[in-house]
Motif scaffolding. Sequence first.
Motif, short mmCIF file in Angstrom:
data_model
loop_
_atom_site.label_atom_id
_atom_site.label_comp_id
_atom_site.label_asym_id
_atom_site.label_seq_id
_atom_site.Cartn_x
_atom_site.Cartn_y
_atom_site.Cartn_z
N UNK A 136 0.83 -1.21 0.00
CA UNK A 136 0.00 0.00 0.00
C UNK A 136 0.86 1.26 0.00
N UNK A 137 2.03 1.19 0.64
CA UNK A 137 2.92 2.34 0.62
C UNK A 137 3.54 2.54 -0.76
N UNK A 138 3.81 1.45 -1.46
CA UNK A 138 4.37 1.57 -2.81
C UNK A 138 3.35 2.06 -3.82
N UNK A 139 2.10 1.61 -3.64
CA UNK A 139 1.03 1.97 -4.59
C UNK A 139 -0.06 2.69 -3.81
N UNK A 140 -0.04 4.02 -3.76
CA UNK A 140 -1.08 4.75 -2.99
C UNK A 140 -2.49 4.53 -3.54
N UNK A 141 -2.60 4.21 -4.85
CA UNK A 141 -3.94 4.00 -5.42
C UNK A 141 -4.63 2.77 -4.85
N UNK A 142 -3.87 1.89 -4.19
CA UNK A 142 -4.48 0.68 -3.64
C UNK A 142 -5.40 0.98 -2.45
N UNK A 143 -5.36 2.22 -1.94
CA UNK A 143 -6.26 2.58 -0.84
C UNK A 143 -7.72 2.49 -1.26
N UNK A 144 -7.99 2.74 -2.56
CA UNK A 144 -9.37 2.59 -3.05
C UNK A 144 -9.85 1.15 -2.91
N UNK A 145 -8.95 0.18 -3.16
CA UNK A 145 -9.32 -1.22 -2.99
C UNK A 145 -9.60 -1.53 -1.52
N UNK A 146 -8.79 -0.98 -0.62
CA UNK A 146 -9.02 -1.22 0.82
C UNK A 146 -10.35 -0.61 1.26
N UNK A 147 -10.70 0.57 0.70
CA UNK A 147 -12.00 1.17 1.02
C UNK A 147 -13.15 0.28 0.54
N UNK A 148 -13.01 -0.29 -0.65
CA UNK A 148 -14.04 -1.20 -1.15
C UNK A 148 -14.14 -2.45 -0.28
#
Length: 505
Positions: A136-148
């Motif tokens: 998640x630190x390497x790819x900030x866009x993955x936070x959207x997946x965690x929200x889902x």
Amino acid sequence: MATRGGGGYPMNPGSPMNVALGMNPMNPAAGQGGRVPMNLQQQSPVFRAVGPGGAYPRPGMVPGSRMGMPGMQMGMPAGPSFMGSSAMRPGIPQPMMDPFRKRMLTQQQPPQMMQNRARRVKRRKMADKILPQRIRELVPESQAYMDLLAFERKLDQTIMRKRLEIQESMKKPLMQKRKLRIYISNTFTPAKAEGEEGETVASWELRVEGKLLDDPGKVKRKFSSFFKSLVIELDKDLYGPDNHLVEWHRMPTTQETDGFQVKRPGDVNVKCTLLLMLDHQPPQYKLDVRLARLLGVHTQTRGNIMQALWLYIKKNKLQDNHEKEYINCNRYFKQIFNCMRMKFTEIPIKLAGLLQHPDPIIINHMISVDPSDQKKTACYDIDVEVDDPLKSQMSNFLLSTTNQQEIAVLDVKIHDTIESINQLKIQRDFMLSFSNHPQEFIQDWIKSQCHDYKIMTDVTGNPEEERRAEFYHEPWTQEGVGRFIFSKVQQRRQELEQVLGIRFT
């Protein structure tokens, strides 16, 4: 691959030995100063744990040491290679080992243990859907997946709660009040003159029919299914005391019908009374007048009557403060139940004497025989209870498995995607560590491979020290050799006893 006497180990990450053992040559932990972070006991069943790390037992003292007891195979075990799918003990053939292990596993694992293992697997699968913090630190866009993922968790909880609520509501009868229109009509057949075909006596025929208004159901209910009994009372003066009643009562073998017909002789107007007893499901009862006025309930099911009675007791604080199983009757309860106090368990018995069958629906009708009277059909609307259409939809929702199967397929795809992301992350760390410090990375990786090789071959100790002559000039070697020779002598003696069938003393 270098031999044990050569003092080296394979350095090629893609060598057949490493591939066969399931070792990942792209492991980044080797560049971090440690062994390859691979749980060999979980990923490859051919490995089994050795003794305490760093301990070096004296040979010949205990089984499994460097100079083991007789019959103990040293070094690489005989039989099939380590690329097999199941663990083996040295000296036991593979076909004999598998059934034995299966029997042992079957005996040692009770059903409760199997259920606990299934729960752990399920929890592990749910945890596998979460991305590690470093990714998640390497790819900030993955936070959207965690929200889902968090939203999905809340949605699953809401759906499960609603399913439980639907299951609870399905235990209670879901009824809906509808209008049933009853049609009462009659026809008159005059008597025929002599010589003409037909009946010689005038007669009339009464019909009682009905249907639900605005019935959305595909299957129409029969008219008789709404009633428990139907009684038609005719004029006793015209038809006598023995022929003035027409009765229909529901029986277990009764077939439903769309209406009722009654035919009698007569050429005069007849007064009749229809008594319709509704078939309530679950059964309803009429309360005693005094208790009905007190509770505000006239006709209800037994469960609703008990609930109304408890609400009255609770509201008026009639429950005894010290003996909770008793009720202190107020002046109204004293008149109705004829007692000063009573137990909760006595309420159903005392209440049974205050319950009566509901009042029937009474309809007064005039059977007209006047040919000029065109108003021969009368309509009456009554309230009936029918099954709520929502009940079938709720039942179908609980029994439906289509969505569950689709969700399971999507979960498998998500798990596979997360696993591939983790593998790519491991490869990235491996390459990054190698590019930053190549020399240290290779040295650490060789140490890790050596450690894995020792675990693989079930060898304890340090092979590098054992290959030197000074190692065998230590003080304990004499005792170890003596014990080894003694064990060989004992083994040979047992073999001779078995062959000759005698026992040396």
